[in-house]
Design an enzyme around this catalytic site. Structure first.
Site, mmCIF file in Angstrom:
data_model
loop_
_atom_site.group_PDB
_atom_site.id
_atom_site.type_symbol
_atom_site.label_atom_id
_atom_site.label_comp_id
_atom_site.label_asym_id
_atom_site.label_seq_id
_atom_site.Cartn_x
_atom_site.Cartn_y
_atom_site.Cartn_z
ATOM 1 C CG HIS A 148 4.709 10.896 -24.662
ATOM 2 N ND1 HIS A 148 3.347 10.730 -24.532
ATOM 3 C CD2 HIS A 148 5.024 11.983 -23.896
ATOM 4 C CE1 HIS A 148 2.852 11.659 -23.745
ATOM 5 N NE2 HIS A 148 3.847 12.431 -23.339
ATOM 6 N NE ARG A 168 0.323 16.941 -12.262
ATOM 7 C CZ ARG A 168 0.961 16.105 -11.455
ATOM 8 N NH1 ARG A 168 0.669 16.076 -10.163
ATOM 9 N NH2 ARG A 168 1.888 15.288 -11.922
ATOM 10 C CG ASN A 202 -2.972 16.467 -19.352
ATOM 11 O OD1 ASN A 202 -2.007 15.722 -19.197
ATOM 12 N ND2 ASN A 202 -3.918 16.616 -18.431
ATOM 13 C CE LYS A 222 -1.096 13.721 -14.255
ATOM 14 N NZ LYS A 222 -1.478 14.143 -15.620
ATOM 15 C CG HIS A 270 -0.170 15.157 -23.195
ATOM 16 N ND1 HIS A 270 0.505 16.336 -23.455
ATOM 17 C CD2 HIS A 270 0.719 14.358 -22.552
ATOM 18 C CE1 HIS A 270 1.738 16.238 -22.983
ATOM 19 N NE2 HIS A 270 1.885 15.056 -22.429
ATOM 20 C CD GLU A 287 -4.389 16.044 -14.980
ATOM 21 O OE1 GLU A 287 -5.179 15.668 -15.857
ATOM 22 O OE2 GLU A 287 -3.217 15.630 -14.900
ATOM 23 C CG HIS A 343 -2.390 10.339 -24.308
ATOM 24 N ND1 HIS A 343 -2.858 10.652 -23.042
ATOM 25 C CD2 HIS A 343 -1.044 10.511 -24.250
ATOM 26 C CE1 HIS A 343 -1.829 10.989 -22.270
ATOM 27 N NE2 HIS A 343 -0.730 10.913 -22.982
ATOM 28 N NE ARG A 379 -4.096 -2.010 1.985
ATOM 29 C CZ ARG A 379 -4.058 -3.183 2.614
ATOM 30 N NH1 ARG A 379 -3.053 -3.444 3.442
ATOM 31 N NH2 ARG A 379 -4.998 -4.078 2.429
ATOM 32 C CE LYS A 385 4.834 17.281 -14.170
ATOM 33 N NZ LYS A 385 5.065 16.002 -14.877
ATOM 34 C CD GLU A 411 5.744 15.996 -22.519
ATOM 35 O OE1 GLU A 411 5.362 17.047 -21.964
ATOM 36 O OE2 GLU A 411 4.968 15.063 -22.817
#
Length: 350
Positions: A259, A235, A239, A142, A242, A231, A246, A120, A221, A184
């Site tokens: 990417h 935040r 993206n 993330k 993205h 997010e 994606h 956990r 960032k 990026e």
């Protein structure tokens, strides 16, 4: 050394210094009481840096084990992460022990996710070796994996205990992967810093003069993550490009296009759409296109816009009635633009 402190969750430091991997054990010892550290890396990075990292960790008294997976986005699956978790269990890591992610974004995402779900949650550190991971994915917590239905659909927010960025690792990157990371960097300038965008637009950025660029991206960032860790608002601006990107990666089955390349095409698509809709300043898309070309990034994909839009439907930015697109009003200024499902094709001129 350049140093930044991220004030979110358990406050942690980001250290940027040439050759810092050689002394990573000393810095990790300052933030951890672990007895055992599992270094997770891939088949590309292991021959280059694994022994350097292990030697530094052993010197500081850590017991070191390592897990090596096949390099590439195609390995970024739940099955790979479960094998990592089983490896941690087999080697009896406790809650006081630690994982070290040595590699690029795929490695950091998966090792971070494995450390988030094992017992956990145990601590992990980021040792990013690619430009993309140094300027973006190693910071902010993330973690996750891809599913057949889409990219990064399974994951957790799990902040690292430390991020050590050694920019000398970028010298060993093939040109393609340096360009991938520049995607990026370009994104960061587009959404938050006209000054950064102009710098990469007007200067020739290479692995030899990248350190200030890395610092600028991480600083931007860091601020965004501190203001919006999970997010819920700002935040999401990270993206930019993205959503379509994606979708493109999914259409390629996460192979054959990087990417950074996919995000670059996505940035261009949404900026062209924004200009046509009167939401984005004229010439923005052309500037983005030129800087993508300058750093050897693609500006179009063989899949049709209609197919890319269809692939977007599994993106995390979707809502019950549409998709929240990140758009630019101008270079350095971004905003969230919700678009209802029935109007998405219209936005892209289809």
């Amino acid at each position: 050394m350049k140093k930044l402190t991220v004030h979110v969750g358990n406050t942690y430091e980001i250290m940027i210094e040439k050759g810092i991997l050689k002394s990573c054990g000393r810095y990790i010892k300052n933030v951890s009481n672990a007895k055992k550290i599992a270094v997770v890396t891939d088949t590309n990075v292991a021959p280059l840096y694994l022994e350097t990292v292990k030697e530094s960790l052993v010197k500081e008294g850590f017991e070191v084990i390592n897990y090596i997976f096949e390099a590439g986005e195609s390995s970024k699956t739940a099955e790979t992460v479960m094998r990592m978790v089983e490896f941690l269990a087999e080697n009896r890591l406790t809650r006081n022990d630690m994982v070290a992610a040595l590699g690029g974004g795929v490695c950091g995402d998966m090792a971070g996710f494995a450390s988030a779900i094992y017992l956990r949650g145990i601590d992990f550190v980021q040792l990013p070796t690619t430009l993309l991971s140094q300027v973006d994915s190693s910071v902010g917590g993330k973690t996750g994996v891809d599913l057949p239905q889409g990219k990064n659909l399974c994951g957790a927010f799990h902040q690292p205990s430390l991020v050590l960025i050694d920019t000398t690792t970028l010298r060993s990157l093939p040109v393609h992967f340096f360009s991938d990371g520049m995607g990026e960097v370009i994104k960061t300038g587009c959404i938050k810093s006209a000054q950064l965008f102009e710098k990469i637009e007007n200067e020739d950025i290479t692995a030899e003069n990248i350190e200030d660029i890395v610092y600028a991206c991480v600083d931007i960032k860091k601020g965004v993550v501190e203001r919006d860790e999970k997010e819920q608002g700002e935040r999401a601006l990270l993206n930019f490009g993205h959503t379509a990107g994606h979708g493109i990666e999914k259409l390629h089955n996460f192979t054959g296009i990087s990417h950074g390349e996919a995000v670059g095409i996505g940035m261009l698509m949404i900026s062209e759409a924004g200009e046509k809709a009167g939401l984005t300043e004229g010439s923005t898309a052309e500037r983005i296109k030129k800087v993508l070309e300058k750093y050897n990034l693609k500006t179009e994909d063989e899949n049709s816009a209609a197919d890319i839009i269809e692939a977007m439907q599994s993106d995390k930015k979707r809502t019950g009635s549409g998709i929240n697109f990140v758009m630019l009003s101008s270079i350095g200024n971004s905003f969230i633009h919700p678009v209802e499902n029935e109007k998405i094709k219209e936005l892209f001129g289809i």
